[in-house]
Design an enzyme around this catalytic site. Structure first.
Site, PDB file in Angstrom:
ATOM      1  N   LYS A 111       1.799   2.751   4.521  1.00 28.20           N
ATOM      2  CA  LYS A 111       2.638   3.762   3.445  1.00 28.20           C
ATOM      3  C   LYS A 111       1.652   4.468   2.637  1.00 28.20           C
ATOM      4  O   LYS A 111       0.919   4.017   1.881  1.00 28.20           O
ATOM      5  CB  LYS A 111       3.755   3.073   2.535  1.00 28.20           C
ATOM      6  CG  LYS A 111       3.971   3.651   1.167  1.00 28.20           C
ATOM      7  CD  LYS A 111       4.745   4.952   1.266  1.00 28.20           C
ATOM      8  CE  LYS A 111       4.641   5.569  -0.117  1.00 28.20           C
ATOM      9  NZ  LYS A 111       3.916   6.545  -0.397  1.00 28.20           N
TER      10      LYS A 111
ATOM     11  N   GLY B 273      -4.183   0.998  -5.415  1.00 27.67           N
ATOM     12  CA  GLY B 273      -3.731   1.980  -6.465  1.00 27.67           C
ATOM     13  C   GLY B 273      -3.789   1.530  -7.842  1.00 27.67           C
ATOM     14  O   GLY B 273      -4.746   0.821  -8.325  1.00 27.67           O
ATOM     15  N   SER B 274      -2.832   1.907  -8.738  1.00 26.78           N
ATOM     16  CA  SER B 274      -2.897   1.882 -10.281  1.00 26.78           C
ATOM     17  C   SER B 274      -2.408   0.541 -10.517  1.00 26.78           C
ATOM     18  O   SER B 274      -1.769  -0.208  -9.934  1.00 26.78           O
ATOM     19  CB  SER B 274      -2.007   2.728 -10.817  1.00 26.78           C
ATOM     20  OG  SER B 274      -0.755   2.631 -10.665  1.00 26.78           O
ATOM     21  N   THR B 275      -3.015  -0.046 -11.672  1.00 23.45           N
ATOM     22  CA  THR B 275      -2.836  -1.224 -12.097  1.00 23.45           C
ATOM     23  C   THR B 275      -1.119  -1.569 -12.538  1.00 23.45           C
ATOM     24  O   THR B 275      -0.407  -2.245 -12.191  1.00 23.45           O
ATOM     25  CB  THR B 275      -3.419  -1.611 -13.490  1.00 23.45           C
ATOM     26  OG1 THR B 275      -4.922  -1.608 -12.900  1.00 23.45           O
ATOM     27  CG2 THR B 275      -3.343  -2.783 -14.120  1.00 23.45           C
TER      28      THR B 275
ATOM     29  N   VAL C 299       1.229   0.223 -11.013  1.00 25.83           N
ATOM     30  CA  VAL C 299       1.998  -0.017  -9.651  1.00 25.83           C
ATOM     31  C   VAL C 299       1.844  -1.167  -9.277  1.00 25.83           C
ATOM     32  O   VAL C 299       2.657  -1.938  -8.472  1.00 25.83           O
ATOM     33  CB  VAL C 299       2.016   1.160  -8.986  1.00 25.83           C
ATOM     34  CG1 VAL C 299       2.751   0.897  -7.463  1.00 25.83           C
ATOM     35  CG2 VAL C 299       2.479   2.569  -9.219  1.00 25.83           C
ATOM     36  N   GLY C 300       0.667  -1.712  -9.294  1.00 29.19           N
ATOM     37  CA  GLY C 300       0.134  -3.142  -8.789  1.00 29.19           C
ATOM     38  C   GLY C 300       1.092  -4.100  -9.463  1.00 29.19           C
ATOM     39  O   GLY C 300       1.405  -5.184  -8.672  1.00 29.19           O
TER      40      GLY C 300
ATOM     41  N   GLU D 273      -6.073  -4.188  -5.145  1.00 31.75           N
ATOM     42  CA  GLU D 273      -7.329  -3.353  -5.465  1.00 31.75           C
ATOM     43  C   GLU D 273      -6.728  -2.240  -6.449  1.00 31.75           C
ATOM     44  O   GLU D 273      -6.246  -1.235  -6.163  1.00 31.75           O
ATOM     45  CB  GLU D 273      -7.841  -2.422  -4.147  1.00 31.75           C
ATOM     46  CG  GLU D 273      -8.413  -3.435  -3.197  1.00 31.75           C
ATOM     47  CD  GLU D 273      -9.914  -4.108  -3.824  1.00 31.75           C
ATOM     48  OE1 GLU D 273     -10.251  -3.834  -4.651  1.00 31.75           O
ATOM     49  OE2 GLU D 273     -10.278  -5.037  -2.814  1.00 31.75           O
TER      50      GLU D 273
ATOM     51  N   CYS E 257     -11.678   4.549  -8.031  1.00 29.50           N
ATOM     52  CA  CYS E 257     -11.659   3.407  -8.872  1.00 29.50           C
ATOM     53  C   CYS E 257     -12.768   2.800  -9.394  1.00 29.50           C
ATOM     54  O   CYS E 257     -12.859   2.348 -10.403  1.00 29.50           O
ATOM     55  CB  CYS E 257     -10.783   2.398  -7.875  1.00 29.50           C
ATOM     56  SG  CYS E 257     -11.587   2.119  -6.429  1.00 29.50           S
TER      57      CYS E 257
ATOM     58  N   GLU F 298      -8.247   4.131 -18.115  1.00 25.95           N
ATOM     59  CA  GLU F 298      -8.877   4.936 -16.821  1.00 25.95           C
ATOM     60  C   GLU F 298      -8.132   6.262 -16.984  1.00 25.95           C
ATOM     61  O   GLU F 298      -7.214   6.548 -16.557  1.00 25.95           O
ATOM     62  CB  GLU F 298      -8.224   4.142 -15.507  1.00 25.95           C
ATOM     63  CG  GLU F 298      -8.720   4.788 -14.408  1.00 25.95           C
ATOM     64  CD  GLU F 298      -8.349   4.114 -12.885  1.00 25.95           C
ATOM     65  OE1 GLU F 298      -7.043   3.639 -12.844  1.00 25.95           O
ATOM     66  OE2 GLU F 298      -9.080   3.666 -12.279  1.00 25.95           O
TER      67      GLU F 298
END
Ligand code: NAP
Ligand code: MG
Length: 497
Positions: free
Chosen positions: A179, A232-234, A236-237, A254, A288, A389
């Protein structure tokens, strides 16, 4: 042959390129010009089901999982060869889609192809162990594929990140549903079509495109997916973790960073200044592992800031397709607005503007999402610009007094992805490297990983490691086989009398 000139990009499911079942699409836009590039298929949940089913069939039916490792090696090398053969066209495609300088994009795709080759070689070198066991017993382990892996990828290094996950996933015998990010979907689709050309069995590599919040979440939560590998972002993680936690499906993450560069007074500034400039402004700061906090020891602070500002002002910002460009556009006008808001916030909190802070003067760039590389000096680590970030071309420069304070400030972050040390004192370099809480430390080196060097974060920067053989571990389950090899039948209850 891949078609790089079309204006419609399909889903790739079971080795077939097809539109979304609903016929819906979304637009891909060039952020450097605002130009409409192509329409990308917008998958419905039923398309995700079809992609997962295809990957399941390839895995469960043995199409890929039971191929011999030599065949996996050959196919992965073949795909890598096709990527090298199409390197210029792929770089152009990606530079237009994400607005990044074409020289950078090209280097990243080369890196991705090299990582694929690394894992092509590794497919034949997956090993188990035999372990000490009591007399009469034999214990061995082997690593087996997990199953269907969902690879969810961000827009900042689109194809490189896709290949970074694809290599270890396929080498270990898994099948995948990719995706890509909606803002950078085209290269993954082309890659999957090249994989069909290379001869991968149907269902081994599938690509679905569409909104992350809808079909990304649906894919991560899909019961037919055994592992999610997310970059991706923390934020969405956390959603990804929620999606897998109920049934403990495998996951690697990651995530974001606020990585420091530590510049000690004994540093060679001829290396440290350009190195620090590169490690924040490469990819317009949309990395990142960008070294977005630059900690500088007090005696050299003023000198460092003026040299940093002078070199930053000389960066060539502009048309991403010009091979001389060093800093291209940001991913979108909306993202630039968020970065500009951070700059304003930093200045309001007392930082001083050392360079940049505005859009380029060149009227030719006015319709693109450009922002001049910016340095905020005299920051303190409590400021929002030093804690969050920003993911844009903004360096926060902070003075420090002595090694102890440098380590404390460097570690005072929710993130722990990477750090750079600039010093000529070898003992200090190793001492501080040991004290920094991050997954990667570079010494007199801005950043970059090579195939084989582990990459991943401590703390809220994620779980797991990529790029190296550790990634193969993350894409396998460890099975322990215990064999009873005694002369008499095994009868622990003594039932044989
Ligand atoms: P993002 O918003 O987290 O999106 C990443 C991917 O997840 C995209 O494919 C996105 O799809 C999808 N997604 C969004 N919401 C989802 C959901 N609820 N469930 C499942 N998938 C979902 O990240 P980004 O803005 O693309 O990239 C920037 C971030 O990535 C930064 O925080 C950066 O630090 C991080 N990053 C980390 C590393 C690393 O190795 N540690 C490397 C690169 C980037 P859509 O595009 O359709 O929304
Ligand atoms: Mg996003």
């Amino acid at each position: 042959m891949a078609d790089f000139d079309r204006t419609a990009y399909p889903l790739v499911i079971n080795n077939e390129s097809r539109p979304a079942s609903t016929g819906e699409t979304f637009a891909s836009v060039n952020p450097a010009t605002g130009e409409h590039l192509a329409d990308i298929a917008s998958a419905a949940p039923s398309d995700v089901d079809a992609a997962v089913a295809a990957a399941r069939a390839s895995f469960d039916g043995g199409g890929w999982a039971r191929t011999n490792p030599q065949k996996r090696t050959r196919l992965l090398f073949k795909l890598a060869d096709l990527l090298w053969a199409n390197l210029d066209a792929l770089a152009r495609l990606e530079a237009r889609e994400i607005g990044k300088a074409i020289s950078s994009v090209k280097a990243e795709i080369m890196q991705g192809a090299s990582e694929l080759e690394f894992f092509a070689g590794a497919a034949t070198k997956i090993r188990g162990e035999t372990n000490a066991a009591p007399h009469g017993f034999v214990n061995y382990t082997h690593r087996e594929a997990i199953g269907v892996c969902a690879l969810i990828v961000p827009w900042n290094y689109p194809l490189m990140t896709t290949l970074r996950k694809l290599g270890p996933a396929l080498a270990a015998g898994n099948t995948v549903v990719i995706k890509p990010a909606s803002q950078s979907a085209m290269s993954a689709i082309v890659m999957a079509e090249l994989a069909v050309e290379a001869g991968f069995p149907p269902g081994t590599i599938n690509v679905i495109t569409g909104a992350g919040s809808a079909i990304g979440g649906y894919l991560a939560a899909h019961p037919g997916v055994d592992k999610v590998s997310f970059t991706g972002s923390t934020e969405v993680g956390r959603h990804i973790l929620d999606a897998v936690r109920h049934d403990f499906r495998r996951v690697s993450l990651e995530l974001g960073g606020k990585s420091p560069a530590l510049v000690f007074a004994d540093a060679d500034l001829d290396a440290a200044v350009p190195g620090a400039v590169w490690s924040i402004f490469y990819s317009a700061g949309q990395s990142c592992e960008a070294r977005s906090r630059i900690l500088v020891e007090r005696p050299i602070y003023d000198d460092f800031v003026s040299r940093f500002a002078e070199q930053t002002a000389r960066l060539r910002v502009g048309d991403p397709l010009n091979p001389k460009t060093q800093v291209g556009a940001l991913i979108s006008v909306a993202h630039r607005a968020s970065v500009e808001a951070y700059v304003a916030d930093g200045l309001a909190e007392g930082a001083t503007l050392a360079v940049g802070g505005k859009r380029p003067d060149d009227p030719g760039l006015a319709s693109g999402a450009f922002l001049m590389p910016t340095a905020l000096a005299d920051c303190s680590n409590g400021m929002r610009v030093a804690r969050e970030e920003i993911f844009g071309p903004v360096a926060c420069i902070l003075p420090f007094e002595g090694e102890k304070e440098a380590i404390a400030v460097a570690n005072d972050s929710i993130y722990g992805l990477a750090a750079s040390l600039w010093t000529t004192d070898v003992a200090r370099a190793h001492r501080v490297a040991g004290a920094i809480k991050s997954g990667v430390v570079t010494i007199n080196q801005p950043f970059t990983v090579f195939p084989g060097t582990p990459f991943g974060g401590f703390k809220q920067s994620g779980w797991g490691r990529e790029v190296s053989l550790d990634a193969l571990d993350d894409f396998t389950e460890l099975k322990s086989v215990l064999v009873y090899a005694g002369a008499r039948p095994m009868d622990p209850f003594g039932l044989n009398g």
